[in-house]
Design a protein around this motif. Structure first.
Motif, PDB file in Angstrom:
ATOM      1  N   PRO A 149       5.035  -4.190  -6.686  1.00 29.25           N
ATOM      2  CA  PRO A 149       5.334  -5.609  -6.522  1.00 29.25           C
ATOM      3  C   PRO A 149       4.083  -6.389  -6.150  1.00 29.25           C
ATOM      4  N   VAL A 150       3.818  -7.471  -6.879  1.00 35.03           N
ATOM      5  CA  VAL A 150       2.596  -8.240  -6.660  1.00 35.03           C
ATOM      6  C   VAL A 150       2.895  -9.730  -6.570  1.00 35.03           C
ATOM      7  N   MET A 151       2.004 -10.418  -5.876  1.00 34.34           N
ATOM      8  CA  MET A 151       1.986 -11.877  -5.855  1.00 34.34           C
ATOM      9  C   MET A 151       0.530 -12.276  -5.763  1.00 34.34           C
ATOM     10  N   GLY A 152       0.043 -12.928  -6.790  1.00 31.29           N
ATOM     11  CA  GLY A 152      -1.366 -13.304  -6.820  1.00 31.29           C
ATOM     12  C   GLY A 152      -2.247 -12.069  -6.797  1.00 31.29           C
ATOM     13  N   LEU A 154       6.675 -10.714  -7.392  1.00 28.44           N
ATOM     14  CA  LEU A 154       7.378 -11.231  -6.225  1.00 28.44           C
ATOM     15  C   LEU A 154       7.645 -12.722  -6.389  1.00 28.44           C
ATOM     16  N   ILE A 155       8.815 -13.143  -5.958  1.00 25.12           N
ATOM     17  CA  ILE A 155       9.192 -14.552  -6.028  1.00 25.12           C
ATOM     18  C   ILE A 155       8.734 -15.293  -4.772  1.00 25.12           C
ATOM     19  N   ASN A 156       8.754 -14.586  -3.649  1.00 29.46           N
ATOM     20  CA  ASN A 156       8.291 -15.167  -2.385  1.00 29.46           C
ATOM     21  C   ASN A 156       7.859 -14.024  -1.473  1.00 29.46           C
ATOM     22  N   HIS A 161      16.236   0.505   6.635  1.00 26.41           N
ATOM     23  CA  HIS A 161      16.011   1.499   7.698  1.00 26.41           C
ATOM     24  C   HIS A 161      14.933   2.530   7.356  1.00 26.41           C
ATOM     25  N   GLU A 162      14.571   2.674   6.073  1.00 28.26           N
ATOM     26  CA  GLU A 162      13.540   3.648   5.689  1.00 28.26           C
ATOM     27  C   GLU A 162      12.126   3.096   5.847  1.00 28.26           C
ATOM     28  N   THR A 163      12.007   1.819   6.214  1.00 28.74           N
ATOM     29  CA  THR A 163      10.704   1.153   6.259  1.00 28.74           C
ATOM     30  C   THR A 163      10.443   0.550   7.634  1.00 28.74           C
ATOM     31  N   ILE A 164       9.279   0.858   8.201  1.00 29.48           N
ATOM     32  CA  ILE A 164       8.857   0.277   9.483  1.00 29.48           C
ATOM     33  C   ILE A 164       8.402  -1.160   9.275  1.00 29.48           C
ATOM     34  N   GLU A 165       7.631  -1.367   8.190  1.00 26.20           N
ATOM     35  CA  GLU A 165       7.025  -2.667   7.940  1.00 26.20           C
ATOM     36  C   GLU A 165       6.749  -2.813   6.448  1.00 26.20           C
ATOM     37  N   ALA A 166       6.968  -4.012   5.928  1.00 22.69           N
ATOM     38  CA  ALA A 166       6.590  -4.347   4.550  1.00 22.69           C
ATOM     39  C   ALA A 166       5.524  -5.423   4.645  1.00 22.69           C
ATOM     40  N   ARG A 167       4.397  -5.189   3.955  1.00 24.15           N
ATOM     41  CA  ARG A 167       3.257  -6.103   4.107  1.00 24.15           C
ATOM     42  C   ARG A 167       2.467  -6.208   2.812  1.00 24.15           C
ATOM     43  N   MET A 168       1.855  -7.372   2.604  1.00 25.63           N
ATOM     44  CA  MET A 168       1.027  -7.628   1.434  1.00 25.63           C
ATOM     45  C   MET A 168      -0.425  -7.253   1.727  1.00 25.63           C
ATOM     46  N   PHE A 169      -1.094  -6.683   0.703  1.00 27.65           N
ATOM     47  CA  PHE A 169      -2.489  -6.275   0.830  1.00 27.65           C
ATOM     48  C   PHE A 169      -3.269  -6.678  -0.410  1.00 27.65           C
ATOM     49  N   THR A 170      -4.498  -7.132  -0.215  1.00 30.80           N
ATOM     50  CA  THR A 170      -5.428  -7.228  -1.336  1.00 30.80           C
ATOM     51  C   THR A 170      -5.961  -5.815  -1.571  1.00 30.80           C
ATOM     52  N   GLU A 171      -6.640  -5.622  -2.671  1.00 22.55           N
ATOM     53  CA  GLU A 171      -7.205  -4.299  -2.966  1.00 22.55           C
ATOM     54  C   GLU A 171      -8.128  -3.837  -1.840  1.00 22.55           C
ATOM     55  N   ARG A 201      -4.522   2.521  -8.027  1.00 25.09           N
ATOM     56  CA  ARG A 201      -5.848   2.560  -8.654  1.00 25.09           C
ATOM     57  C   ARG A 201      -5.772   2.053 -10.098  1.00 25.09           C
ATOM     58  N   LEU A 202      -4.782   2.536 -10.840  1.00 27.20           N
ATOM     59  CA  LEU A 202      -4.616   2.115 -12.235  1.00 27.20           C
ATOM     60  C   LEU A 202      -4.265   0.633 -12.339  1.00 27.20           C
ATOM     61  N   TYR A 203      -3.431   0.162 -11.422  1.00 30.43           N
ATOM     62  CA  TYR A 203      -3.048  -1.254 -11.429  1.00 30.43           C
ATOM     63  C   TYR A 203      -4.285  -2.138 -11.234  1.00 30.43           C
ATOM     64  N   PHE A 204      -5.074  -1.843 -10.216  1.00 30.82           N
ATOM     65  CA  PHE A 204      -6.261  -2.665  -9.947  1.00 30.82           C
ATOM     66  C   PHE A 204      -7.291  -2.553 -11.070  1.00 30.82           C
ATOM     67  N   GLU A 205      -7.383  -1.379 -11.684  1.00 31.01           N
ATOM     68  CA  GLU A 205      -8.291  -1.200 -12.817  1.00 31.01           C
ATOM     69  C   GLU A 205      -7.852  -2.082 -13.989  1.00 31.01           C
ATOM     70  N   ASP A 206      -6.560  -2.091 -14.299  1.00 29.62           N
ATOM     71  CA  ASP A 206      -6.045  -2.934 -15.383  1.00 29.62           C
ATOM     72  C   ASP A 206      -6.219  -4.415 -15.062  1.00 29.62           C
ATOM     73  N   ARG A 207      -5.972  -4.779 -13.808  1.00 33.89           N
ATOM     74  CA  ARG A 207      -6.102  -6.183 -13.412  1.00 33.89           C
ATOM     75  C   ARG A 207      -7.549  -6.665 -13.597  1.00 33.89           C
ATOM     76  N   LYS A 208      -8.510  -5.811 -13.229  1.00 33.87           N
ATOM     77  CA  LYS A 208      -9.928  -6.180 -13.405  1.00 33.87           C
ATOM     78  C   LYS A 208     -10.268  -6.364 -14.877  1.00 33.87           C
ATOM     79  N   LYS A 209      -9.640  -5.562 -15.752  1.00 34.14           N
ATOM     80  CA  LYS A 209      -9.869  -5.690 -17.195  1.00 34.14           C
ATOM     81  C   LYS A 209      -9.127  -6.893 -17.771  1.00 34.14           C
ATOM     82  N   GLY A 210      -8.179  -7.430 -16.984  1.00 36.46           N
ATOM     83  CA  GLY A 210      -7.413  -8.580 -17.446  1.00 36.46           C
ATOM     84  C   GLY A 210      -6.368  -8.246 -18.480  1.00 36.46           C
ATOM     85  N   ARG A 211      -5.919  -6.995 -18.488  1.00 29.01           N
ATOM     86  CA  ARG A 211      -4.901  -6.635 -19.482  1.00 29.01           C
ATOM     87  C   ARG A 211      -3.932  -5.596 -18.923  1.00 29.01           C
ATOM     88  N   PHE A 212      -2.680  -5.833 -19.248  1.00 32.30           N
ATOM     89  CA  PHE A 212      -1.603  -4.893 -18.925  1.00 32.30           C
ATOM     90  C   PHE A 212      -0.848  -4.628 -20.212  1.00 32.30           C
TER      91      PHE A 212
END
Length: 182
Positions: free
Chosen positions: A51-54, A125-127, A134-144, A162-173
């Motif tokens: 899940p991504v936003m920006g 992500l919409i927002n 209960h399976e998660t202590i915390e949900a948080r957004m991170f930059t690479e 790793r693959l996601y950030f590599e594709d994002r840098k190439k500008g293609r999915f």
């Protein structure tokens, strides 16, 4: 792979025997000597999202074993009576409480040593309103750059990120990544 062997037939309860079936199969299977049912043991599917936003990705800190307290993408075991994408969406809601739109399949990863296949979808992500289950202590957004790479729970998650950030840098999915984790 360590597995618990099948001991009894699911159809009639008779103790099974492990042998190569008489139907032309080439692998040893649990076969019922009473009703001739062949019991196949197959990999388990793990489904989830990226899940991504920006520029940021949503990660969840695990509140369950294995890897309690480590960060992961929202993912878990696929259930019967759901599609792969439905399972990925359900797991994302259960673990993060996120509002999102599921995208295309991003990666298929075979983890042979534990008998699993991991499937990750991209999600938008919409927002940033999260309500972790209960399976998660915390949900948080991170930059690479902010991702706690040494605290990632599973190798499949590290590889998907790793693959996601590599594709994002190439500008293609759009390419589905296939990975064998050994």
């Amino acid at each position: 792979m360590i597995r618990v062997p099948i001991k009894h037939c699911r159809n009639c309860g008779t103790a099974v025997v492990y042998r190569i079936p008489d139907d032309g199969d080439t692998r040893e299977r649990a076969v019922c000597p009473a009703c001739d049912t062949i019991h196949y043991e197959n990999p388990t599917n793990v489904v989830g999202t990226i899940p991504v936003m920006g520029e940021r990705v949503l990660l969840c800190k695990r509140n369950i074993e294995p890897r309690w307290g480590k960060w992961t993408l929202p993912a878990g075991f696929m259930e019967l009576n759901e599609s792969v994408s439905e399972g990925a969406a359900r797991e994302t809601v259960e673990e993060s409480g996120a509002n999102f739109e599921i995208g295309e399949l991003f990666a298929v990863m075979s983890v042979v040593r534990v008998g699993q296949v991991h499937l990750f979808y991209r999600a938008q992500l919409i927002n940033e309103d999260f309500a972790p289950g209960h399976e998660t202590i915390e949900a948080r957004m991170f930059t690479e750059e902010e991702i706690p790479w040494d605290e990632i729970a599973f190798r499949t998650v590290r590889e998907a990120l790793r693959l996601y950030f590599e594709d994002r840098k190439k500008g293609r999915f759009g390419h589905i990544h296939t990975v064998d984790i050994v």
